[in-house]
Design an enzyme around this catalytic site. Structure first.
Site, PDB file in Angstrom:
ATOM      1  N   TYR A  13       0.673  -1.304  -0.050  1.00 25.74           N
ATOM      2  CA  TYR A  13      -0.034  -0.018  -0.024  1.00 25.74           C
ATOM      3  C   TYR A  13       0.878   1.392  -0.072  1.00 25.74           C
ATOM      4  O   TYR A  13       0.571   2.304  -0.218  1.00 25.74           O
ATOM      5  CB  TYR A  13      -0.899  -0.077   1.388  1.00 25.74           C
ATOM      6  CG  TYR A  13      -1.892  -0.976   1.168  1.00 25.74           C
ATOM      7  CD1 TYR A  13      -2.232  -2.081   0.194  1.00 25.74           C
ATOM      8  CD2 TYR A  13      -2.539  -1.296   2.507  1.00 25.74           C
ATOM      9  CE1 TYR A  13      -3.341  -2.927   0.247  1.00 25.74           C
ATOM     10  CE2 TYR A  13      -3.594  -2.311   2.702  1.00 25.74           C
ATOM     11  CZ  TYR A  13      -3.727  -3.229   1.565  1.00 25.74           C
ATOM     12  OH  TYR A  13      -4.611  -3.968   1.776  1.00 25.74           O
ATOM     13  N   HIS A  29       0.444 -11.400   1.770  1.00 27.14           N
ATOM     14  CA  HIS A  29      -0.615 -10.574   1.056  1.00 27.14           C
ATOM     15  C   HIS A  29      -1.446 -11.596   0.223  1.00 27.14           C
ATOM     16  O   HIS A  29      -2.690 -11.380   0.163  1.00 27.14           O
ATOM     17  CB  HIS A  29      -0.116  -9.427   0.428  1.00 27.14           C
ATOM     18  CG  HIS A  29      -0.937  -8.341   0.223  1.00 27.14           C
ATOM     19  ND1 HIS A  29      -0.536  -7.144   0.157  1.00 27.14           N
ATOM     20  CD2 HIS A  29      -2.412  -8.283  -0.219  1.00 27.14           C
ATOM     21  CE1 HIS A  29      -1.754  -6.331   0.050  1.00 27.14           C
ATOM     22  NE2 HIS A  29      -2.871  -7.098  -0.139  1.00 27.14           N
TER      23      HIS A  29
END
Length: 316
Positions: free
Chosen positions: A51, A110
């Site tokens: 992110y 992730h």
């Protein structure tokens, strides 16, 4: 009952609702939004290496005079593309530096497609950082049942959580992995729980959600969050608006949905969702015939548009 905590298979307890720094906050300074969430009452922040905004969290903690010990921090490892080139331990150390903390509460893979190595080898490295104390709990994200079966075939530590896209429109697709996780004591975390409202308004889920909202004197958003809780999952959501955050937290005060309400929402979700994944392509098809296709990139802001309106939601 108010949002509380869920006990993980390692004995630790995770707050039942999290503020996510993915979605439109990717590659942006998320400090004001994290600070707003902390002030609203969130004590769980979900972020990720990809992110590119982990630095926002310690700044927000400082700005709100919130102790690090009072907040659960989750971050994630991603190897593909320009990320994760130094390996899992080194990348976690970089995340810890950005987060200005000596350990994270939860460290996740992730996505199994973003490892650059086998699932087994990668999980062994996750076990090592947990044993070293760099991550208090470890888990996975976006894992299917076959992914978890591969991991469990060599794992010494069972993942504490599996964070997946979960809402009524994805339930049928996700049911096999939900069942597997339940069997093995792996807690589900649900991202994109509000997609039936934010991305796909007008779908078949709308009516049973509206009916439940009327009975409970609640909002459709709150009913969807109550539905997630009915599945035993931790909520991961986000917003830029204080009133929306308060609405989310207010869902914790609702009584449980009735079994027949849950069943009606489940069935409506099955009627309105088809998923196809291939070469990174996601396809969403609603009963109205609307089809949305997009590529998954965890570092890019997520936006969805329909009828000229932006229905951005938290694709984490």
């Amino acid at each position: 009952m108010p949002f509380g905590k869920v006990t993980l298979n390692d004995g630790r307890t995770i707050p039942e609702i999290a503020f996510g720094t993915g979605s439109v906050w990717k590659r942006q300074d998320a400090t004001p939004y994290v600070a707003q969430a902390l002030q609203a009452g969130f004590v769980h922040v979900d972020t990720a290496q990809a992110y590119q905004n982990e630095e926002s969290i310690p700044v927000a903690l400082k700005e709100t005079s919130t102790s690090r010990d009072d907040v659960w921090i989750t971050t994630k490892y991603w190897r593909s593309g320009p990320f994760g080139l130094l390996g899992i331990r080194s990348e976690l150390l970089k995340s810890l530096e950005r987060l200005q903390t000596s350990t994270v509460d939860l460290y996740l893979i992730h996505n199994p497609r973003g490892l650059g190595d086998t699932i087994g080898n990668s999980w062994e490295q996750f076990e090592a950082v947990a044993q070293e104390g760099l991550a208090r709990s470890i888990g996975v994200s976006n894992f299917t049942k076959p992914d978890l079966e591969e991991l469990m075939s060599t794992a010494k530590i069972t993942p504490a959580v599996n964070q997946i896209r979960l809402n009524p429109y994805t339930l049928a697709e996700q049911q096999p992995v939900i069942d597997f996780c339940k069997k093995h004591g792996i807690v589900i975390e649900a991202y994109s729980p509000l997609a039936p409202i934010t991305r796909y308004p007008g779908g078949p889920v709308d009516e049973p959600v509206r009916k439940a909202a009327k009975r409970l004197n609640a909002t459709p958003v709150q009913v969807l969050l109550a539905w997630v809780r009915s599945k035993g999952a931790v909520v991961v959501t986000t917003s830029s608006k204080t009133e929306r955050l308060q609405e989310y937290l207010g869902a914790g005060d609702l009584p449980p949905l009735k079994e027949e309400e849950i069943a009606e929402i489940d069935e409506a979700g099955r009627q309105g969702y088809v998923a196809r994944e291939g070469k990174g392509l996601m396809e969403r098809r609603l009963g109205s015939g609307v089809t949305i296709s997009f590529k998954f990139d965890p570092s890019m802001p997520t936006q969805a548009h329909y009828g000229g309106t932006d229905f951005s939601d938290q694709l984490l």
